[in-house]
Design a protein around this motif. Structure first.
Motif, mmCIF file in Angstrom:
data_model
loop_
_atom_site.group_PDB
_atom_site.id
_atom_site.type_symbol
_atom_site.label_atom_id
_atom_site.label_comp_id
_atom_site.label_asym_id
_atom_site.label_seq_id
_atom_site.Cartn_x
_atom_site.Cartn_y
_atom_site.Cartn_z
ATOM 1 N N GLY A 72 -3.742 -39.897 7.050
ATOM 2 C CA GLY A 72 -2.789 -39.444 8.057
ATOM 3 C C GLY A 72 -2.680 -37.932 8.110
ATOM 4 O O GLY A 72 -2.607 -37.341 9.202
ATOM 5 N N SER A 97 0.748 -45.785 16.431
ATOM 6 C CA SER A 97 0.661 -46.206 15.028
ATOM 7 C C SER A 97 0.122 -47.630 14.962
ATOM 8 O O SER A 97 -0.002 -48.316 15.976
ATOM 9 N N PHE A 112 -0.375 -44.064 6.923
ATOM 10 C CA PHE A 112 -1.106 -43.373 7.988
ATOM 11 C C PHE A 112 -0.140 -42.538 8.820
ATOM 12 O O PHE A 112 -0.359 -41.338 9.042
ATOM 13 N N PRO A 131 -4.344 -43.963 15.096
ATOM 14 C CA PRO A 131 -4.635 -44.238 13.692
ATOM 15 C C PRO A 131 -6.031 -44.779 13.431
ATOM 16 O O PRO A 131 -6.492 -44.743 12.301
#
Length: 385
Positions: free
Chosen positions: A167, A193, A204, A267
């Protein structure tokens, strides 16, 4: 009579001494056992742990994987099967495409079939408690693969790439990509996300927001939709259709006319491509967008400059390390861990071995990947190697 009595007393005293001697000897032997155990535990080197006491060569190994939501999971299936066979094990490798209930049934069946070790990439790491407890009761070590298993003490080791760092790399790449556009801030961005039932979605998102939130707070970045929490930005099941539908709605409501979307935090690669489809449908220029997993199509898009970045988390390297650890555990040998503090699953701190992710942009896409990987072959194709 006095002599006889004296002799009897002497004989009794002698027997008492013999009995006392035996008792002392037994207590000494009993107290020596924990001492021996402590010595054994002390013999495990610092930074390593011992899992179980080993099991027979050629044993059955169970590998339970989630749905086929991305290329890396599909690749893992073949790698586990081939590498476990090559290491002399009898692998049972299955996908839980039907979701958590199917995975519960699969793990129960693996335990009944007599597997000696379980590798679990969970659909939902919080819904496998009773199945993992059954594995523990049968003396079966459990490795959580890529996704942490939650709310249970029946997990021995967590193996993954460092997901918080993933992340951080994504958030950093998004800012760097925006700066490279040459456009002055403030920059309009939107956030995506992962699936809320995937334990990895949180690190993340939190890793990325550790970089992006200060820039949102100081006005450098603006999120016109106002959707800035993990709950607001989540994508159920990691499904591309869900991400595209959400981005369609955001673009329609907030980016009419000349209002531009400059960047998107995604992500993974699948959701990045879904967001790019939504942007194209809205007639907007491609934003700076992040990804993860180095999927073949996204490697090509990174080379073309359409997708700004992805993350190299080589599945072959990962599976090879897991199979190496299975071999050590089978022999009763200790294994290395490099994080014993971070992964609290609600019941215990799970010791972890974390691999290092690498950010990939157009600058290094032609040099980062191993030639024998799918990403490497894709890079070779577009890079003209």
């Amino acid at each position: 009579m006095k002599k006889i009595a004296t002799a009897i007393l002497a004989l009794g005293a002698s027997a008492s001494l013999l009995l006392t001697g035996c008792g002392s000897s037994e207590r000494a032997a009993t107290s020596a056992a924990p001492q021996s155990s402590a010595t054994s535990e002390a013999a495990v080197p610092e930074g390593m742990i011992k899992i179980g006491s080993g099991f027979e060569a050629g044993a059955k190994i169970g590998v339970s994987l989630p749905q086929k939501t991305s290329e890396n999971w599909v690749l893992a299936e073949g790698l586990f099967t081939d590498q476990l066979k090559a290491a002399g094990f009898d692998p049972i490798v299955q996908f839980a495409n039907g979701g958590a209930p199917e995975q519960q049934n699969q793990i129960s069946a693996m335990v009944e079939q007599g597997v000696k070790l379980l590798v679990v990439g969970a659909v939902d790491g919080s819904q496998l408690g009773s199945q993992l407890e059954a594995a523990k009761a049968a003396g079966i070590p459990v490795i959580a693969y890529d996704r942490l298993l939650m709310n249970t003490d029946a997990v021995d080791l967590y193996m993954a790439y460092d997901n918080f760092k993933v992340g951080v790399l994504q958030g950093t790449a998004l800012l760097e990509g925006l700066e490279k556009t040459g456009k002055a801030s403030p920059w309009n961005i939107e956030l995506i996300s992962g699936s809320p039932d995937d334990a990895n979605s949180k690190p993340f998102f939190e890793g990325a927001m550790s970089i992006l939130q200060p820039k949102i707070d100081d006005g450098t970045l603006k999120v016109l939709s106002g959707q800035v929490t993990q709950q607001q930005t989540s994508t159920a099941g990691w499904k591309a259709a869900e991400a595209q539908k959400r981005m369609d709605a955001i673009l329609s409501a907030n980016y009419g006319g000349d209002v531009q979307l400059h960047g998107v935090l995604s992500p993974n690669d699948t959701l990045a491509r879904a967001a790019l489809t939504a942007v194209k449908s809205a007639g907007k220029p491609n934003p700076v967008i992040t990804g993860q997993d180095s999927e073949v199509e996204s490697v090509k898009l990174v080379f073309q400059g359409v997708q700004y970045s992805t993350i190299d988390k080589d599945t072959k390297t990962f599976v090879t390390k897991v199979v190496e650890y299975i071999g050590k555990i089978q022999k009763g040998e200790p294994v290395e861990v490099n994080d014993t503090k971070s992964y609290d699953n609600g019941v215990k701190i799970v010791p972890a071995y974390l691999l290092t992710p690498v950010i990939v942009t157009k600058d290094n896409v032609c040099t980062q990947y191993a030639a024998d990987t799918a990403a490497g072959k894709a890079a070779a194709q577009v890079c003209g190697k």
